[in-house]
Design a protein around this motif. Structure first.
Motif, PDB file in Angstrom:
ATOM      1  N   PHE A 219       0.858  -1.091   0.252  1.00 53.66           N
ATOM      2  CA  PHE A 219       0.036   0.091   0.406  1.00 53.66           C
ATOM      3  C   PHE A 219       1.274   1.206  -0.095  1.00 53.66           C
ATOM      4  O   PHE A 219       2.027   1.129   0.176  1.00 53.66           O
ATOM      5  CB  PHE A 219      -1.171  -0.033   1.170  1.00 53.66           C
ATOM      6  N   ILE A 222       3.261   5.083   4.617  1.00 56.56           N
ATOM      7  CA  ILE A 222       2.518   6.086   5.347  1.00 56.56           C
ATOM      8  C   ILE A 222       4.339   6.268   5.805  1.00 56.56           C
ATOM      9  O   ILE A 222       4.184   6.186   7.165  1.00 56.56           O
ATOM     10  CB  ILE A 222       1.662   5.782   6.497  1.00 56.56           C
ATOM     11  N   HIS A 231      -3.144   8.492   7.648  1.00 61.70           N
ATOM     12  CA  HIS A 231      -3.384   7.691   6.414  1.00 61.70           C
ATOM     13  C   HIS A 231      -1.932   8.836   6.413  1.00 61.70           C
ATOM     14  O   HIS A 231      -2.779   9.447   4.577  1.00 61.70           O
ATOM     15  CB  HIS A 231      -4.188   7.363   5.656  1.00 61.70           C
ATOM     16  N   ASP A 248       4.596   3.826   9.018  1.00 66.10           N
ATOM     17  CA  ASP A 248       3.154   2.240   7.846  1.00 66.10           C
ATOM     18  C   ASP A 248       4.138   2.077   7.102  1.00 66.10           C
ATOM     19  O   ASP A 248       3.427   2.925   6.200  1.00 66.10           O
ATOM     20  CB  ASP A 248       2.108   2.426   8.585  1.00 66.10           C
ATOM     21  N   ASP A 260       2.057  -5.606   6.477  1.00 64.12           N
ATOM     22  CA  ASP A 260       2.135  -3.676   7.072  1.00 64.12           C
ATOM     23  C   ASP A 260       2.043  -4.215   8.208  1.00 64.12           C
ATOM     24  O   ASP A 260       1.545  -4.643   9.579  1.00 64.12           O
ATOM     25  CB  ASP A 260       0.414  -4.323   6.602  1.00 64.12           C
ATOM     26  N   HIS A 343      -6.776  -5.445  10.890  1.00 62.82           N
ATOM     27  CA  HIS A 343      -7.760  -5.948  10.536  1.00 62.82           C
ATOM     28  C   HIS A 343      -6.867  -7.417   9.238  1.00 62.82           C
ATOM     29  O   HIS A 343      -5.713  -8.624   9.286  1.00 62.82           O
ATOM     30  CB  HIS A 343      -7.609  -4.981   8.823  1.00 62.82           C
ATOM     31  N   HIS A 350      -5.725  -5.347   3.375  1.00 63.87           N
ATOM     32  CA  HIS A 350      -7.176  -5.188   4.611  1.00 63.87           C
ATOM     33  C   HIS A 350      -7.283  -5.994   2.825  1.00 63.87           C
ATOM     34  O   HIS A 350      -8.314  -6.194   2.164  1.00 63.87           O
ATOM     35  CB  HIS A 350      -7.405  -4.117   4.391  1.00 63.87           C
ATOM     36  N   ARG A 378     -11.860  -2.707  11.920  1.00 65.50           N
ATOM     37  CA  ARG A 378     -12.681  -3.991  10.512  1.00 65.50           C
ATOM     38  C   ARG A 378     -12.811  -5.279  10.788  1.00 65.50           C
ATOM     39  O   ARG A 378     -13.007  -6.013   9.669  1.00 65.50           O
ATOM     40  CB  ARG A 378     -11.726  -3.438   9.164  1.00 65.50           C
ATOM     41  N   GLU A 392      -2.646  -3.067  15.924  1.00 60.74           N
ATOM     42  CA  GLU A 392      -2.061  -1.671  15.582  1.00 60.74           C
ATOM     43  C   GLU A 392      -2.660  -1.070  16.044  1.00 60.74           C
ATOM     44  O   GLU A 392      -3.054   0.113  15.580  1.00 60.74           O
ATOM     45  CB  GLU A 392      -2.326  -1.513  13.940  1.00 60.74           C
ATOM     46  N   GLU A 432       2.594  -2.025  14.769  1.00 56.23           N
ATOM     47  CA  GLU A 432       2.359  -2.578  14.577  1.00 56.23           C
ATOM     48  C   GLU A 432       2.801  -3.650  13.598  1.00 56.23           C
ATOM     49  O   GLU A 432       3.496  -3.534  13.300  1.00 56.23           O
ATOM     50  CB  GLU A 432       1.090  -1.916  13.018  1.00 56.23           C
TER      51      GLU A 432
END
Ligand code: GLY
Ligand code: MN
Length: 463
Positions: A219, A222, A231, A248, A260, A343, A350, A378, A392, A432
Protein backbone atom coordinates in the motif's frame (compact mmCIF):
# COMPACT_ATOMS: atom_id res chain seq x y z
CA UNK A 1 2.24 -19.03 -8.41
CA UNK A 2 1.36 -22.10 -6.37
CA UNK A 3 1.02 -25.62 -7.79
CA UNK A 4 -1.61 -26.40 -10.41
CA UNK A 5 -3.32 -28.67 -7.87
CA UNK A 6 -3.74 -25.79 -5.42
CA UNK A 7 -5.89 -23.86 -7.91
CA UNK A 8 -7.81 -26.96 -9.04
CA UNK A 9 -8.58 -27.75 -5.40
CA UNK A 10 -9.62 -24.20 -4.56
CA UNK A 11 -12.02 -24.04 -7.50
CA UNK A 12 -13.46 -27.45 -6.62
CA UNK A 13 -14.03 -26.33 -3.03
CA UNK A 14 -15.72 -23.15 -4.25
CA UNK A 15 -17.95 -25.13 -6.65
CA UNK A 16 -19.06 -27.35 -3.78
CA UNK A 17 -19.82 -24.38 -1.58
CA UNK A 18 -21.87 -22.58 -4.27
CA UNK A 19 -23.76 -25.63 -5.52
CA UNK A 20 -25.08 -24.35 -8.87
CA UNK A 21 -24.81 -21.55 -11.43
CA UNK A 22 -21.96 -19.67 -13.03
CA UNK A 23 -19.20 -17.90 -11.07
CA UNK A 24 -17.52 -14.95 -12.80
CA UNK A 25 -14.03 -13.98 -11.66
CA UNK A 26 -12.72 -11.07 -13.72
CA UNK A 27 -9.01 -10.39 -13.74
CA UNK A 28 -7.76 -6.83 -13.82
CA UNK A 29 -6.80 -4.80 -16.88
CA UNK A 30 -3.94 -2.45 -17.54
CA UNK A 31 -4.85 0.96 -16.20
CA UNK A 32 -3.60 4.05 -18.06
CA UNK A 33 -1.74 6.72 -16.12
CA UNK A 34 -1.83 9.58 -18.62
CA UNK A 35 -2.33 7.89 -21.99
CA UNK A 36 -3.30 4.38 -22.99
CA UNK A 37 0.13 2.85 -23.37
CA UNK A 38 1.66 4.48 -20.30
CA UNK A 39 0.15 2.38 -17.57
CA UNK A 40 0.23 2.15 -13.79
CA UNK A 41 2.09 -0.78 -12.31
CA UNK A 42 -0.18 -3.76 -13.08
CA UNK A 43 -1.79 -5.42 -10.07
CA UNK A 44 -3.86 -8.52 -10.67
CA UNK A 45 -7.16 -8.87 -8.85
CA UNK A 46 -6.68 -10.90 -5.66
CA UNK A 47 -9.72 -13.13 -6.15
CA UNK A 48 -8.48 -14.00 -9.64
CA UNK A 49 -5.03 -14.70 -8.21
CA UNK A 50 -6.51 -16.93 -5.53
CA UNK A 51 -8.53 -19.12 -7.90
CA UNK A 52 -6.67 -18.81 -11.20
CA UNK A 53 -3.13 -17.77 -10.18
CA UNK A 54 -2.26 -16.04 -13.46
CA UNK A 55 -0.62 -12.66 -13.14
CA UNK A 56 -1.53 -11.18 -16.52
CA UNK A 57 -3.91 -8.40 -17.57
CA UNK A 58 -7.08 -8.95 -19.60
CA UNK A 59 -8.09 -12.41 -18.35
CA UNK A 60 -11.52 -13.51 -17.18
CA UNK A 61 -12.14 -16.66 -15.16
CA UNK A 62 -15.43 -18.56 -15.22
CA UNK A 63 -16.37 -21.46 -12.97
CA UNK A 64 -19.32 -23.35 -14.40
CA UNK A 65 -20.61 -25.13 -11.34
CA UNK A 66 -23.29 -27.22 -13.04
CA UNK A 67 -20.97 -28.57 -15.74
CA UNK A 68 -17.96 -28.96 -13.45
CA UNK A 69 -15.90 -26.81 -15.78
CA UNK A 70 -13.36 -24.02 -15.34
CA UNK A 71 -12.69 -21.63 -18.20
CA UNK A 72 -10.36 -18.75 -18.94
CA UNK A 73 -11.36 -16.12 -21.46
CA UNK A 74 -8.51 -13.98 -22.84
CA UNK A 75 -7.04 -12.99 -26.16
CA UNK A 76 -3.84 -14.42 -27.53
CA UNK A 77 -1.19 -11.90 -28.50
CA UNK A 78 -0.78 -10.97 -32.17
CA UNK A 79 2.41 -10.19 -34.07
CA UNK A 80 2.28 -6.50 -33.11
CA UNK A 81 2.09 -7.41 -29.41
CA UNK A 82 5.04 -9.75 -29.86
CA UNK A 83 7.10 -6.95 -31.43
CA UNK A 84 6.58 -4.76 -28.35
CA UNK A 85 6.25 -7.36 -25.59
CA UNK A 86 8.32 -10.28 -26.85
CA UNK A 87 7.02 -13.83 -27.33
CA UNK A 88 4.21 -14.80 -24.97
CA UNK A 89 2.72 -18.13 -23.98
CA UNK A 90 -0.67 -18.81 -25.52
CA UNK A 91 -3.75 -18.39 -23.36
CA UNK A 92 -4.29 -22.17 -23.57
CA UNK A 93 -0.78 -22.81 -22.22
CA UNK A 94 -1.26 -20.27 -19.44
CA UNK A 95 -4.61 -21.81 -18.53
CA UNK A 96 -3.15 -25.32 -18.53
CA UNK A 97 -0.52 -24.23 -16.00
CA UNK A 98 -3.30 -23.59 -13.47
CA UNK A 99 -5.33 -26.66 -14.32
CA UNK A 100 -7.83 -25.02 -16.67
CA UNK A 101 -8.37 -27.10 -19.80
CA UNK A 102 -10.77 -24.80 -21.62
CA UNK A 103 -9.92 -21.32 -22.83
CA UNK A 104 -11.48 -19.03 -25.40
CA UNK A 105 -11.16 -15.48 -26.76
CA UNK A 106 -12.77 -12.75 -24.66
CA UNK A 107 -15.44 -12.10 -27.31
CA UNK A 108 -16.96 -15.51 -26.49
CA UNK A 109 -17.52 -14.64 -22.84
CA UNK A 110 -20.75 -12.74 -23.49
CA UNK A 111 -22.34 -15.76 -25.21
CA UNK A 112 -21.44 -18.07 -22.33
CA UNK A 113 -23.03 -15.76 -19.80
CA UNK A 114 -26.06 -15.13 -22.00
CA UNK A 115 -26.65 -18.87 -22.39
CA UNK A 116 -26.47 -19.34 -18.63
CA UNK A 117 -28.91 -16.52 -17.96
CA UNK A 118 -31.34 -17.85 -20.62
CA UNK A 119 -31.14 -21.27 -18.97
CA UNK A 120 -32.22 -19.61 -15.72
CA UNK A 121 -28.88 -20.10 -13.99
CA UNK A 122 -27.70 -17.84 -11.21
CA UNK A 123 -24.64 -15.79 -12.18
CA UNK A 124 -22.39 -15.04 -9.19
CA UNK A 125 -19.75 -12.32 -8.95
CA UNK A 126 -18.13 -10.22 -6.21
CA UNK A 127 -18.55 -6.40 -6.19
CA UNK A 128 -16.15 -4.97 -8.78
CA UNK A 129 -14.01 -2.11 -7.47
CA UNK A 130 -12.40 -1.02 -10.75
CA UNK A 131 -14.26 0.97 -13.39
CA UNK A 132 -13.05 -1.24 -16.25
CA UNK A 133 -14.43 -4.36 -14.57
CA UNK A 134 -17.69 -2.63 -13.69
CA UNK A 135 -18.13 -1.71 -17.36
CA UNK A 136 -17.14 -5.20 -18.52
CA UNK A 137 -19.64 -6.86 -16.18
CA UNK A 138 -22.28 -4.31 -17.13
CA UNK A 139 -21.81 -5.15 -20.83
CA UNK A 140 -21.90 -8.89 -20.24
CA UNK A 141 -24.86 -8.89 -17.87
CA UNK A 142 -26.90 -6.04 -19.30
CA UNK A 143 -27.05 -4.31 -15.91
CA UNK A 144 -26.44 -0.54 -15.63
CA UNK A 145 -22.90 0.22 -14.42
CA UNK A 146 -24.29 2.16 -11.47
CA UNK A 147 -26.33 -0.88 -10.37
CA UNK A 148 -23.75 -3.59 -10.87
CA UNK A 149 -22.46 -3.73 -7.28
CA UNK A 150 -25.90 -4.34 -5.84
CA UNK A 151 -26.20 -7.54 -7.91
CA UNK A 152 -23.05 -8.99 -6.32
CA UNK A 153 -23.63 -12.46 -4.88
CA UNK A 154 -23.69 -12.69 -1.10
CA UNK A 155 -23.35 -16.49 -1.19
CA UNK A 156 -20.24 -16.16 -3.34
CA UNK A 157 -18.77 -13.52 -1.02
CA UNK A 158 -19.43 -15.68 2.01
CA UNK A 159 -17.97 -18.79 0.36
CA UNK A 160 -14.80 -16.99 -0.71
CA UNK A 161 -14.37 -15.30 2.67
CA UNK A 162 -14.64 -18.70 4.38
CA UNK A 163 -11.79 -19.97 2.19
CA UNK A 164 -9.47 -16.98 1.99
CA UNK A 165 -9.70 -16.22 5.73
CA UNK A 166 -7.80 -19.41 6.55
CA UNK A 167 -4.25 -19.23 5.24
CA UNK A 168 -2.49 -22.48 4.37
CA UNK A 169 1.21 -23.16 4.89
CA UNK A 170 2.21 -21.97 1.42
CA UNK A 171 0.34 -18.70 1.89
CA UNK A 172 1.90 -18.15 5.31
CA UNK A 173 5.35 -18.73 3.78
CA UNK A 174 4.58 -15.99 1.20
CA UNK A 175 3.41 -13.61 3.94
CA UNK A 176 6.62 -14.33 5.84
CA UNK A 177 8.65 -13.35 2.77
CA UNK A 178 6.75 -10.07 2.71
CA UNK A 179 7.43 -9.71 6.46
CA UNK A 180 11.17 -10.23 5.93
CA UNK A 181 11.16 -7.39 3.42
CA UNK A 182 9.07 -5.30 5.80
CA UNK A 183 11.67 -5.89 8.52
CA UNK A 184 14.44 -4.61 6.27
CA UNK A 185 12.35 -1.58 5.29
CA UNK A 186 11.71 -0.61 8.91
CA UNK A 187 15.28 -1.16 10.09
CA UNK A 188 16.42 1.04 7.19
CA UNK A 189 13.94 3.75 8.16
CA UNK A 190 15.24 3.70 11.74
CA UNK A 191 18.83 4.00 10.58
CA UNK A 192 17.92 6.96 8.37
CA UNK A 193 15.91 8.85 11.03
CA UNK A 194 18.34 11.71 11.51
CA UNK A 195 17.65 15.45 11.55
CA UNK A 196 17.85 17.06 8.11
CA UNK A 197 17.02 13.91 6.14
CA UNK A 198 13.95 14.39 3.95
CA UNK A 199 10.98 12.15 4.69
CA UNK A 200 10.81 11.56 0.94
CA UNK A 201 14.35 10.20 0.89
CA UNK A 202 13.44 7.54 3.44
CA UNK A 203 10.09 6.73 1.81
CA UNK A 204 11.79 6.34 -1.57
CA UNK A 205 14.48 4.10 -0.12
CA UNK A 206 11.83 1.86 1.48
CA UNK A 207 9.92 1.72 -1.79
CA UNK A 208 13.12 0.61 -3.51
CA UNK A 209 13.68 -2.17 -0.97
CA UNK A 210 10.13 -3.42 -1.51
CA UNK A 211 10.63 -3.40 -5.28
CA UNK A 212 13.99 -5.11 -5.04
CA UNK A 213 12.56 -8.02 -3.02
CA UNK A 214 9.05 -8.40 -4.43
CA UNK A 215 6.42 -6.54 -6.39
CA UNK A 216 6.69 -3.33 -4.36
CA UNK A 217 4.86 -1.99 -1.35
CA UNK A 218 1.55 -3.50 -0.28
CA UNK A 219 0.00 0.00 0.00
CA UNK A 220 1.29 3.56 -0.38
CA UNK A 221 3.86 4.23 2.33
CA UNK A 222 2.77 6.32 5.31
CA UNK A 223 5.90 8.07 6.64
CA UNK A 224 5.63 11.33 8.48
CA UNK A 225 6.47 13.41 11.49
CA UNK A 226 2.85 14.55 11.40
CA UNK A 227 1.63 11.17 12.52
CA UNK A 228 -1.55 12.58 14.05
CA UNK A 229 -2.90 12.31 10.48
CA UNK A 230 -3.52 8.58 10.37
CA UNK A 231 -2.85 7.98 6.70
CA UNK A 232 -0.42 10.76 5.89
CA UNK A 233 1.22 10.27 2.50
CA UNK A 234 2.93 13.66 2.48
CA UNK A 235 6.67 13.04 2.68
CA UNK A 236 7.82 16.53 1.88
CA UNK A 237 9.40 17.66 5.15
CA UNK A 238 12.95 17.50 6.46
CA UNK A 239 13.22 15.55 9.72
CA UNK A 240 13.48 17.71 12.82
CA UNK A 241 15.38 16.65 15.92
CA UNK A 242 13.12 15.56 18.75
CA UNK A 243 10.05 14.81 16.66
CA UNK A 244 8.43 11.41 16.16
CA UNK A 245 8.36 9.78 12.74
CA UNK A 246 5.61 7.24 12.09
CA UNK A 247 6.44 4.67 9.45
CA UNK A 248 3.52 2.49 8.37
CA UNK A 249 4.83 0.42 5.49
CA UNK A 250 4.68 -3.10 4.15
CA UNK A 251 5.84 -5.12 1.21
CA UNK A 252 4.20 -7.42 -1.29
CA UNK A 253 5.91 -10.71 -2.07
CA UNK A 254 6.39 -11.88 -5.64
CA UNK A 255 3.35 -14.08 -5.01
CA UNK A 256 1.38 -10.91 -4.06
CA UNK A 257 0.98 -11.53 -0.34
CA UNK A 258 1.27 -8.52 1.97
CA UNK A 259 2.98 -7.41 5.13
CA UNK A 260 1.96 -4.27 7.04
CA UNK A 261 4.07 -2.95 9.92
CA UNK A 262 4.16 0.32 11.82
CA UNK A 263 6.91 1.68 14.02
CA UNK A 264 7.37 5.10 15.53
CA UNK A 265 10.89 6.45 15.68
CA UNK A 266 12.38 9.40 17.58
CA UNK A 267 14.20 11.59 15.04
CA UNK A 268 17.82 11.70 16.13
CA UNK A 269 17.46 8.59 18.26
CA UNK A 270 16.32 9.70 21.72
CA UNK A 271 12.75 9.62 23.04
CA UNK A 272 11.88 12.43 25.45
CA UNK A 273 10.24 11.29 28.68
CA UNK A 274 6.92 12.71 27.47
CA UNK A 275 7.19 10.69 24.24
CA UNK A 276 8.32 7.55 26.04
CA UNK A 277 5.35 7.72 28.43
CA UNK A 278 2.88 7.69 25.54
CA UNK A 279 4.96 5.17 23.57
CA UNK A 280 4.96 2.71 26.44
CA UNK A 281 1.17 2.83 26.67
CA UNK A 282 0.85 1.96 22.98
CA UNK A 283 3.42 -0.78 23.41
CA UNK A 284 1.52 -2.17 26.40
CA UNK A 285 -1.70 -2.15 24.35
CA UNK A 286 0.07 -3.97 21.50
CA UNK A 287 1.53 -6.59 23.85
CA UNK A 288 -1.76 -7.03 25.68
CA UNK A 289 -3.63 -7.52 22.39
CA UNK A 290 -1.10 -10.11 21.25
CA UNK A 291 -1.36 -11.99 24.55
CA UNK A 292 -5.15 -12.20 24.16
CA UNK A 293 -5.09 -13.31 20.52
CA UNK A 294 -6.15 -16.93 20.19
CA UNK A 295 -8.85 -19.03 18.52
CA UNK A 296 -12.37 -18.51 19.81
CA UNK A 297 -11.76 -14.99 21.09
CA UNK A 298 -13.51 -12.14 19.27
CA UNK A 299 -11.19 -9.48 17.89
CA UNK A 300 -13.79 -6.95 18.99
CA UNK A 301 -13.09 -7.94 22.61
CA UNK A 302 -9.32 -7.75 21.99
CA UNK A 303 -9.78 -4.27 20.50
CA UNK A 304 -11.73 -3.18 23.59
CA UNK A 305 -9.07 -4.61 25.91
CA UNK A 306 -6.41 -2.65 24.02
CA UNK A 307 -8.63 0.44 24.37
CA UNK A 308 -8.75 -0.17 28.16
CA UNK A 309 -4.94 -0.35 28.34
CA UNK A 310 -4.81 2.96 26.49
CA UNK A 311 -7.48 4.61 28.65
CA UNK A 312 -5.83 3.38 31.82
CA UNK A 313 -2.38 4.60 30.75
CA UNK A 314 -3.76 7.97 29.70
CA UNK A 315 -5.56 8.25 33.04
CA UNK A 316 -2.28 7.72 34.86
CA UNK A 317 -0.79 10.59 32.85
CA UNK A 318 -3.77 12.78 33.68
CA UNK A 319 -5.08 12.94 30.12
CA UNK A 320 -8.17 10.89 30.92
CA UNK A 321 -10.18 10.60 34.10
CA UNK A 322 -13.04 8.65 35.67
CA UNK A 323 -13.68 4.93 35.55
CA UNK A 324 -11.61 3.23 32.82
CA UNK A 325 -14.24 0.66 31.81
CA UNK A 326 -16.93 3.33 31.72
CA UNK A 327 -14.75 5.63 29.63
CA UNK A 328 -14.17 2.87 27.07
CA UNK A 329 -17.85 1.93 27.07
CA UNK A 330 -18.57 5.57 26.24
CA UNK A 331 -15.92 5.63 23.51
CA UNK A 332 -13.85 8.32 25.25
CA UNK A 333 -10.56 6.58 24.39
CA UNK A 334 -11.33 7.21 20.72
CA UNK A 335 -10.27 10.85 21.11
CA UNK A 336 -6.75 9.41 21.23
CA UNK A 337 -7.27 5.99 19.57
CA UNK A 338 -9.76 6.72 16.81
CA UNK A 339 -9.27 3.58 14.72
CA UNK A 340 -9.55 -0.18 14.93
CA UNK A 341 -6.99 -2.55 16.40
CA UNK A 342 -6.46 -4.38 13.14
CA UNK A 343 -7.62 -6.15 10.03
CA UNK A 344 -7.21 -9.36 8.08
CA UNK A 345 -4.13 -9.53 5.87
CA UNK A 346 -3.31 -11.79 2.94
CA UNK A 347 -3.36 -11.17 -0.79
CA UNK A 348 -4.70 -7.73 0.10
CA UNK A 349 -3.20 -5.69 2.88
CA UNK A 350 -6.78 -5.23 4.11
CA UNK A 351 -7.73 -8.68 2.97
CA UNK A 352 -10.92 -8.97 0.94
CA UNK A 353 -12.01 -5.43 1.77
CA UNK A 354 -13.39 -5.19 -1.78
CA UNK A 355 -16.19 -7.59 -0.78
CA UNK A 356 -17.41 -5.20 1.94
CA UNK A 357 -15.95 -5.23 5.43
CA UNK A 358 -19.17 -6.38 7.04
CA UNK A 359 -18.81 -9.74 5.26
CA UNK A 360 -15.13 -10.18 6.12
CA UNK A 361 -14.79 -8.89 9.66
CA UNK A 362 -18.24 -9.59 11.08
CA UNK A 363 -20.91 -12.27 11.10
CA UNK A 364 -24.37 -12.91 12.54
CA UNK A 365 -22.92 -13.23 16.03
CA UNK A 366 -20.53 -10.28 16.11
CA UNK A 367 -21.90 -7.08 14.62
CA UNK A 368 -19.99 -3.81 14.22
CA UNK A 369 -20.17 -1.36 17.11
CA UNK A 370 -21.55 1.86 15.74
CA UNK A 371 -19.54 4.22 17.93
CA UNK A 372 -16.89 6.69 16.79
CA UNK A 373 -13.50 4.96 16.81
CA UNK A 374 -14.62 1.36 17.32
CA UNK A 375 -16.79 1.74 14.21
CA UNK A 376 -13.53 1.69 12.23
CA UNK A 377 -12.64 -1.78 13.52
CA UNK A 378 -12.40 -3.89 10.37
CA UNK A 379 -12.26 -7.26 12.12
CA UNK A 380 -14.53 -8.03 15.04
CA UNK A 381 -15.49 -11.69 14.71
CA UNK A 382 -14.16 -14.78 16.49
CA UNK A 383 -10.62 -15.69 15.55
CA UNK A 384 -9.83 -19.02 13.95
CA UNK A 385 -6.53 -20.85 13.41
CA UNK A 386 -5.08 -19.70 10.08
CA UNK A 387 -6.30 -16.10 10.31
CA UNK A 388 -3.54 -13.58 9.61
CA UNK A 389 -4.29 -10.25 11.24
CA UNK A 390 -2.65 -7.00 12.24
CA UNK A 391 -2.29 -5.67 15.75
CA UNK A 392 -1.93 -1.90 15.52
CA UNK A 393 -3.00 0.24 18.45
CA UNK A 394 -2.09 3.91 18.45
CA UNK A 395 -2.36 7.19 20.36
CA UNK A 396 -2.65 10.49 18.49
CA UNK A 397 -3.19 14.13 19.38
CA UNK A 398 -5.41 15.43 16.59
CA UNK A 399 -5.93 19.18 17.02
CA UNK A 400 -9.26 19.39 15.16
CA UNK A 401 -10.72 16.43 17.08
CA UNK A 402 -9.61 17.72 20.49
CA UNK A 403 -11.06 21.14 19.63
CA UNK A 404 -14.36 19.63 18.47
CA UNK A 405 -14.83 17.38 21.49
CA UNK A 406 -13.98 20.19 23.89
CA UNK A 407 -16.32 22.63 22.18
CA UNK A 408 -19.16 20.11 22.12
CA UNK A 409 -18.42 18.70 25.57
CA UNK A 410 -18.09 15.17 24.16
CA UNK A 411 -17.03 12.73 26.87
CA UNK A 412 -16.06 15.65 29.09
CA UNK A 413 -16.36 13.48 32.20
CA UNK A 414 -13.50 11.31 30.94
CA UNK A 415 -11.15 13.77 29.21
CA UNK A 416 -8.87 16.38 30.72
CA UNK A 417 -8.95 18.80 27.78
CA UNK A 418 -6.41 21.26 29.21
CA UNK A 419 -3.89 18.47 29.54
CA UNK A 420 -4.75 17.13 26.04
CA UNK A 421 -4.12 20.57 24.57
CA UNK A 422 -0.66 20.60 26.11
CA UNK A 423 0.16 17.68 23.75
CA UNK A 424 -0.74 19.55 20.55
CA UNK A 425 2.21 19.17 18.16
CA UNK A 426 3.13 15.82 19.69
CA UNK A 427 2.02 13.92 16.57
CA UNK A 428 1.08 10.28 16.99
CA UNK A 429 2.37 6.83 17.84
CA UNK A 430 1.28 3.56 16.25
CA UNK A 431 2.91 0.14 16.66
CA UNK A 432 1.82 -2.61 14.30
CA UNK A 433 2.75 -6.27 14.11
CA UNK A 434 1.46 -9.06 11.88
CA UNK A 435 0.02 -12.06 13.67
CA UNK A 436 -0.93 -15.62 12.74
CA UNK A 437 -3.67 -17.21 14.82
CA UNK A 438 -2.51 -20.75 15.60
CA UNK A 439 -4.34 -23.78 17.04
CA UNK A 440 -3.40 -22.77 20.57
CA UNK A 441 -2.72 -19.04 20.47
CA UNK A 442 -0.84 -16.77 18.12
CA UNK A 443 2.60 -16.14 16.72
CA UNK A 444 4.18 -13.04 15.28
CA UNK A 445 4.96 -13.29 11.59
CA UNK A 446 8.52 -12.39 10.68
CA UNK A 447 11.23 -11.44 13.09
CA UNK A 448 9.85 -8.79 15.42
CA UNK A 449 10.98 -5.38 14.26
CA UNK A 450 12.67 -3.60 17.22
CA UNK A 451 9.87 -2.17 19.32
CA UNK A 452 11.09 -1.53 22.88
CA UNK A 453 12.11 2.14 23.12
CA UNK A 454 15.70 1.31 24.01
CA UNK A 455 16.01 -1.09 21.05
CA UNK A 456 14.63 1.52 18.64
CA UNK A 457 16.98 4.17 20.02
CA UNK A 458 19.86 1.73 19.54
CA UNK A 459 19.02 1.09 15.89
CA UNK A 460 18.72 4.81 15.12
CA UNK A 461 22.09 5.33 16.79
CA UNK A 462 23.56 2.61 14.56
CA UNK A 463 24.23 0.02 17.29
N1 GLY B 1 -1.32 0.11 7.06
C1 GLY B 1 -2.42 0.89 6.72
C2 GLY B 1 -3.67 0.40 7.28
O1 GLY B 1 -3.72 -0.66 7.87
O2 GLY B 1 -4.69 1.03 7.11
MN1 MN C 1 -2.58 -2.11 9.03
Amino acid sequence: MFSKETYIQRRATLRNKIGSGLILIPGNHESPMNYTDNTYHFRQDSTFLYYFGLDLPGMFGVIDVDNNLDLIYANDVDIEDIIWMGPQKSVAEQAFAVGVDVSAPLEKLGQTVERAIKAGKRVHFTPPYRAENQIQLSNILGIKVSNIKQYASLVLIQAIVSMRSIKDAAEIAEIELACDTGYEMHITAMKMAHPGTMEQQIAGTLEGIALSKGTGTSFPIILTQNGETLHNHNHSFPLEAGRLMIVDAGAESNGHYASDFTRTIPVGGKFSQKQKDIYNIVLAANNKAFSLTKPGVTYQSVHLQAARVIASGLKELGLMKGDVDESVANGAHALFFPHGLGHMMGLDVHDMEDYGQIHVGYDNEIRPIDQFGTAYLRLGRRLQPGFVITNEPGIYFIPALIEKWEKEGINKDFINFDKAKSYLGFGGIRLEDNVLVTETGARLLGKRIPINPEEVEGVVAGH
